[in-house]
Design a protein around this motif. Structure first.
Motif, short mmCIF file in Angstrom:
data_model
loop_
_atom_site.label_atom_id
_atom_site.label_comp_id
_atom_site.label_asym_id
_atom_site.label_seq_id
_atom_site.Cartn_x
_atom_site.Cartn_y
_atom_site.Cartn_z
N LEU A 129 0.80 -1.20 0.00
CA LEU A 129 0.02 0.02 -0.12
C LEU A 129 0.90 1.24 0.18
CD1 LEU A 129 -2.77 1.16 -0.05
CD2 LEU A 129 -2.66 1.10 2.52
N ASP A 130 2.14 1.37 0.76
CA ASP A 130 2.79 2.47 0.80
C ASP A 130 3.32 2.68 -0.49
OD1 ASP A 130 2.10 2.74 3.51
OD2 ASP A 130 3.96 1.71 4.21
N GLU A 131 3.66 1.66 -0.96
CA GLU A 131 4.38 1.86 -2.32
C GLU A 131 3.45 2.15 -3.42
OE1 GLU A 131 7.75 -1.56 -2.90
OE2 GLU A 131 6.08 -2.34 -1.93
N ILE A 132 2.18 1.85 -3.51
CA ILE A 132 1.26 2.23 -4.36
C ILE A 132 1.00 3.75 -4.20
CG2 ILE A 132 -1.08 2.03 -4.97
CD1 ILE A 132 -0.78 -1.03 -4.33
N THR A 133 0.87 3.94 -2.85
CA THR A 133 0.35 5.65 -2.52
C THR A 133 1.47 6.37 -2.80
OG1 THR A 133 -0.86 4.67 -0.59
CG2 THR A 133 -0.17 7.08 -0.60
N ALA A 134 2.72 5.99 -2.89
CA ALA A 134 3.99 6.81 -3.07
C ALA A 134 3.92 7.09 -4.63
CB ALA A 134 5.23 6.19 -2.96
N VAL A 157 1.30 6.75 -6.60
CA VAL A 157 0.08 7.17 -7.23
C VAL A 157 0.51 9.05 -7.02
CG1 VAL A 157 -2.28 7.95 -6.59
CG2 VAL A 157 -1.41 5.63 -6.81
N SER A 158 1.03 9.35 -5.91
CA SER A 158 1.20 10.63 -5.29
C SER A 158 2.60 11.28 -6.54
CB SER A 158 2.11 10.68 -4.00
OG SER A 158 1.16 10.44 -2.92
N GLN A 165 0.50 12.07 -9.49
CA GLN A 165 -0.40 13.42 -9.27
C GLN A 165 0.27 14.50 -9.17
OE1 GLN A 165 -2.59 12.25 -5.71
NE2 GLN A 165 -4.05 11.09 -6.91
N THR A 175 -5.00 -6.18 -5.00
CA THR A 175 -3.87 -5.34 -5.08
C THR A 175 -3.61 -4.95 -6.40
OG1 THR A 175 -2.87 -5.97 -2.87
CG2 THR A 175 -1.53 -4.79 -4.47
N TYR A 219 -4.81 2.40 -10.89
CA TYR A 219 -4.07 3.63 -10.75
C TYR A 219 -3.06 3.78 -11.93
CZ TYR A 219 -5.86 4.14 -6.20
OH TYR A 219 -6.59 4.50 -5.03
N TYR A 228 -16.26 10.72 -1.57
CA TYR A 228 -15.88 9.88 -2.81
C TYR A 228 -17.16 9.37 -3.62
CZ TYR A 228 -14.34 5.64 -5.24
OH TYR A 228 -14.06 4.79 -6.24
#
Length: 141
Positions: free
Chosen positions: A4-9, A11-12, A15, A38, A45, A112
């Motif tokens: 999750l942390d890697e996906i979030t990073a 995606v950020s 963006q 996952t 994304y 959302y």
């Protein structure tokens, strides 16, 4: 959800405008992960950081192929409707708009959920007008 942390990073990064690095990181995660939930998130994304609509469609279709959590369905079908609309394939776009609407009840009544409901209306309006431009509300913008 693992990674999750890697996906979030990643995606950020996308963006923030670094779509190439986001694509590279998410593609690496796609290759490394077996979990369908996952993989669905990663593909969802990855579609958002594509430069070409046809590539976006490919990733949105991959997300739909591996989806297990039905809560993803309204957003996935919305994205597919918008992909097909931009590719001037109105019949496919309308089909996915109908599927998105069918699954709207799965969404929460929060910001959302309202965002997705509103986007369904925007894509439907653009489709009815014959507009194939990328909408400002599109996450790939």
């Amino acid at each position: 959800m693992m990674h999750l942390d890697e996906i979030t990073a990643a995606v950020s990064l996308g963006q923030a405008g670094d779509r190439e690095t986001a694509r590279r990181q998410l593609s690496g995660l796609w290759d490394a992960v077996d979990d369908p939930q996952t993989r669905c998130a990663i593909a969802h994304y990855l579609a958002d950081v594509q430069d070409e609509t046809s590539d976006e469609l490919e990733w949105d279709l991959r997300a739909l192929e591996v989806v297990e959590d039905t809560a993803w369905l309204p957003s996935l079908h919305l994205n597919l409707a918008d992909d097909y609309r931009r590719l001037a394939q109105p019949l496919q776009a309308d089909e996915h708009l109908q599927l998105a609407r069918k699954h709207l009840h799965l969404l929460p009544t929060d910001g959302y959920g309202e965002l997705i409901r509103s986007a369904v209306d925007h894509v439907a309006e653009a489709l009815a007008a014959g507009n194939t431009d990328r909408l400002p509300s599109n996450p790939s913008s």
